[in-house]
Design a protein around this motif. Structure first.
Motif, PDB file in Angstrom:
ATOM      1  N   GLY A 294       0.743  -1.187  -0.110  1.00  0.00           N
ATOM      2  CA  GLY A 294       0.070   0.107  -0.086  1.00  0.00           C
ATOM      3  C   GLY A 294       0.751   1.184  -0.077  1.00  0.00           C
ATOM      4  N   ALA A 295       2.144   1.350   0.659  1.00  0.00           N
ATOM      5  CA  ALA A 295       3.008   2.647   0.768  1.00  0.00           C
ATOM      6  C   ALA A 295       3.345   2.896  -0.777  1.00  0.00           C
ATOM      7  N   ASP A 296       3.114   1.954  -1.692  1.00  0.00           N
ATOM      8  CA  ASP A 296       3.456   2.262  -3.150  1.00  0.00           C
ATOM      9  C   ASP A 296       2.630   2.915  -3.839  1.00  0.00           C
ATOM     10  N   ILE A 297       1.360   2.822  -3.325  1.00  0.00           N
ATOM     11  CA  ILE A 297       0.239   3.551  -4.149  1.00  0.00           C
ATOM     12  C   ILE A 297      -0.041   4.913  -3.909  1.00  0.00           C
ATOM     13  N   PRO A 298       0.027   5.563  -5.289  1.00  0.00           N
ATOM     14  CA  PRO A 298       0.146   7.062  -5.200  1.00  0.00           C
ATOM     15  C   PRO A 298      -1.199   7.478  -4.826  1.00  0.00           C
ATOM     16  N   ILE A 299      -1.346   8.452  -3.692  1.00  0.00           N
ATOM     17  CA  ILE A 299      -2.635   9.090  -3.322  1.00  0.00           C
ATOM     18  C   ILE A 299      -2.775  10.510  -3.923  1.00  0.00           C
ATOM     19  N   GLU A 300      -4.012  10.515  -4.465  1.00  0.00           N
ATOM     20  CA  GLU A 300      -4.361  11.777  -4.864  1.00  0.00           C
ATOM     21  C   GLU A 300      -4.552  13.049  -3.735  1.00  0.00           C
ATOM     22  N   GLU A 301      -4.178  13.995  -4.136  1.00  0.00           N
ATOM     23  CA  GLU A 301      -4.613  15.052  -3.180  1.00  0.00           C
ATOM     24  C   GLU A 301      -5.093  16.210  -3.827  1.00  0.00           C
ATOM     25  N   ARG A 302      -6.202  16.542  -3.200  1.00  0.00           N
ATOM     26  CA  ARG A 302      -7.270  17.589  -3.786  1.00  0.00           C
ATOM     27  C   ARG A 302      -7.214  18.994  -3.234  1.00  0.00           C
ATOM     28  N   GLU A 303      -7.853  19.903  -3.787  1.00  0.00           N
ATOM     29  CA  GLU A 303      -7.964  21.448  -3.328  1.00  0.00           C
ATOM     30  C   GLU A 303      -8.564  21.262  -1.852  1.00  0.00           C
ATOM     31  N   GLY A 304      -8.025  22.361  -1.158  1.00  0.00           N
ATOM     32  CA  GLY A 304      -8.463  22.452   0.213  1.00  0.00           C
ATOM     33  C   GLY A 304     -10.025  22.897   0.190  1.00  0.00           C
ATOM     34  N   ALA A 305     -10.245  23.544  -0.934  1.00  0.00           N
ATOM     35  CA  ALA A 305     -11.723  24.258  -1.168  1.00  0.00           C
ATOM     36  C   ALA A 305     -12.778  23.119  -1.010  1.00  0.00           C
ATOM     37  N   GLU A 306     -12.450  21.955  -1.177  1.00  0.00           N
ATOM     38  CA  GLU A 306     -13.574  21.054  -0.976  1.00  0.00           C
ATOM     39  C   GLU A 306     -13.776  20.619   0.370  1.00  0.00           C
ATOM     40  N   ILE A 307     -12.872  21.170   1.181  1.00  0.00           N
ATOM     41  CA  ILE A 307     -13.138  21.023   2.772  1.00  0.00           C
ATOM     42  C   ILE A 307     -13.805  22.361   3.003  1.00  0.00           C
ATOM     43  N   ARG A 308     -13.113  23.441   2.723  1.00  0.00           N
ATOM     44  CA  ARG A 308     -13.477  24.696   3.383  1.00  0.00           C
ATOM     45  C   ARG A 308     -14.971  25.144   2.802  1.00  0.00           C
ATOM     46  N   GLU A 309     -15.293  25.097   1.663  1.00  0.00           N
ATOM     47  CA  GLU A 309     -16.224  25.932   0.768  1.00  0.00           C
ATOM     48  C   GLU A 309     -17.378  24.999   0.171  1.00  0.00           C
ATOM     49  N   MET A 310     -16.953  23.878  -0.286  1.00  0.00           N
ATOM     50  CA  MET A 310     -17.980  23.235  -1.241  1.00  0.00           C
ATOM     51  C   MET A 310     -19.317  22.810  -0.306  1.00  0.00           C
ATOM     52  N   TRP A 311     -20.388  22.973  -0.928  1.00  0.00           N
ATOM     53  CA  TRP A 311     -21.639  22.550  -0.254  1.00  0.00           C
ATOM     54  C   TRP A 311     -22.138  23.665   0.802  1.00  0.00           C
ATOM     55  N   TYR A 312     -21.286  24.775   1.133  1.00  0.00           N
ATOM     56  CA  TYR A 312     -21.851  25.602   2.112  1.00  0.00           C
ATOM     57  C   TYR A 312     -22.120  26.944   1.497  1.00  0.00           C
ATOM     58  N   ARG A 313     -23.034  27.707   2.409  1.00  0.00           N
ATOM     59  CA  ARG A 313     -23.385  29.023   1.728  1.00  0.00           C
ATOM     60  C   ARG A 313     -22.061  30.096   2.002  1.00  0.00           C
ATOM     61  N   GLU A 314     -21.355  29.799   2.973  1.00  0.00           N
ATOM     62  CA  GLU A 314     -20.327  30.421   3.313  1.00  0.00           C
ATOM     63  C   GLU A 314     -19.175  29.496   3.961  1.00  0.00           C
TER      64      GLU A 314
END
Ligand code: MRU
Length: 361
Positions: A294-314
């Motif tokens: 598993g340590a050899d599997i590349p792990i995708e990293e995505r934008e912080g905006a998905e945590i901070r603002e996606m789905w929220y009004r603010e």
């Protein structure tokens, strides 16, 4: 199998059509992908997502790119297709089905080109035939995915009993494949046979595949589904409501470590603590024997905006802070009770048993 027969990607009237999953559950919008850039974008933005569906889409996508090419000879066509395959392959890194499907497409094309070159036929008319070879192979990949999911449904159902409570994470259902899904396939099959499962779907932060997609597809098939926040998995297990955990996989290493949607490894650790079997559904196209652990599997990293603002009004976190947003994590083989493939159920030791099932005809 009628239930679960929705298809998020298909070929219709000479066109590649997808169900845009970024719009679910509120809008069911189908759209055509007519260029390689549109295919790349659809995969990158998760309009098409789930390991097998990404592979299916990329395979058709390579034909779409081939159809748009104007090469007049086989050699330049082949070179261009290799480049297009590399481009499509760079859309997401973790699901191995993407590179698996593209390599398969390029290999059949290379075999065809080798034969024609030996015959001395390399002109524009042969280029047109070569394009058709890519389409035929994409149809094969799609059809094999359907069959593989159907078969995983049957093997998977043999591990489940009527009335069970089943927890799943992310979406490894019909929406993640050509049809039926991997780990939701036995749920559909069981429902048709009156098993009366009670499914719990983890919401799956930050992109909410569990709430938006799993709950949507199960509910429309008439299956009893309860969505919980990710941090509620422990309480439903402690309450005694979960008899089995079923999840999909994006890439399984040769030792049985399996990468899947972020949060899966935590669910597996909890399941072990509560003595609940944890089943990972892994078509052999998702087993990567070239990746050792598993340590050899590349792990995708995505934008912080998905945590901070996606789905929220603010925005729901202050500006200027750091975010860490890995899209996948790796569940250690020791937490996986069994691996369900289209060729049968595999038990530990995985290092010994995975290569056997991959090579089995
Ligand atoms: O980021 P996603 O939505 O593509 O992640 C999907 C998953 O993690 C699925 O569980 C996995 O691809 C298996 S799909 C049969």
């Amino acid at each position: 199998m009628e239930k679960g027969s929705i298809s998020p990607i298909f070929w219709k009237n000479g066109k590649l059509v997808i169900l845009d999953q970024t719009k679910l559950p509120n809008r069911e919008i189908y759209r055509e992908l007519g260029t390689k850039e549109e295919v790349y974008d659809a995969i990158k933005t998760l309009a098409v997502r789930g390991a097998p569906a990404i592979g299916d889409c990329a395979a058709y996508g390579l034909f779409v790119s081939a159809r748009n090419r104007k090469d007049q000879d086989l050699a330049s066509f082949l070179k261009g297709i290799r480049e297009d395959a590399e481009y499509l392959n760079s859309s997401r890194p973790t699901a191995v089905n993407l590179s698996w499907a593209l390599k398969r497409e390029v290999h059949v094309l290379e075999d065809f080109a080798r034969g024609k070159t030996e015959e001395g036929k390399t002109g524009a008319d042969v280029v047109e035939d070569a394009k058709e070879i890519l389409l035929e192979e994409a149809h094969k990949i799609w059809n094999e995915d359907v069959e593989s999911c159907r078969s995983m449904g049957e093997y998977g159902l043999s591990l489940l009993k009527p009335g069970m409570g089943i927890l799943t994470h992310c979406n490894a259902g019909a929406l993640a494949t050509a049809k039926y899904g991997t780990c939701l396939s036995p749920v559909y099959l069981g429902e048709e046979q009156g098993y009366g499962f009670k499914v719990f779907s983890d919401e799956t932060r930050p992109l909410l595949q569990g709430a938006r997609l799993t709950a949507w597809e199960l509910h429309r098939a008439g299956i009893d589904v309860t969505t919980i926040c990710d941090n509620m998995a422990s309480i439903v297990m402690k309450n005694g409501w979960i008899d089995a955990v079923v999840v999909g996989c994006d890439r399984m290493a040769a030792n049985g470590d399996g990468a899947n949607k972020i949060g899966t490894s935590g669910v597996a650790i909890l399941a072990k603590e509560y003595g609940i079997p944890f089943y990972m559904y892994v078509p052999t196209s998702t087993i990567d024997l070239n990746t050792e652990t598993g340590a050899d599997i590349p792990i995708e990293e995505r934008e912080g905006a998905e945590i901070r603002e996606m789905w929220y009004r603010e925005p729901m976190a202050p500006e200027g802070i750091h975010f860490y947003n890995p899209a996948f994590d790796v569940t250690d083989a020791k937490y996986i009770t069994a691996v369900v493939t289209e060729k049968g159920v595999v038990y530990p030791p995985y290092t010994e048993n995975l290569p056997k099932i991959v090579k089995q005809g």
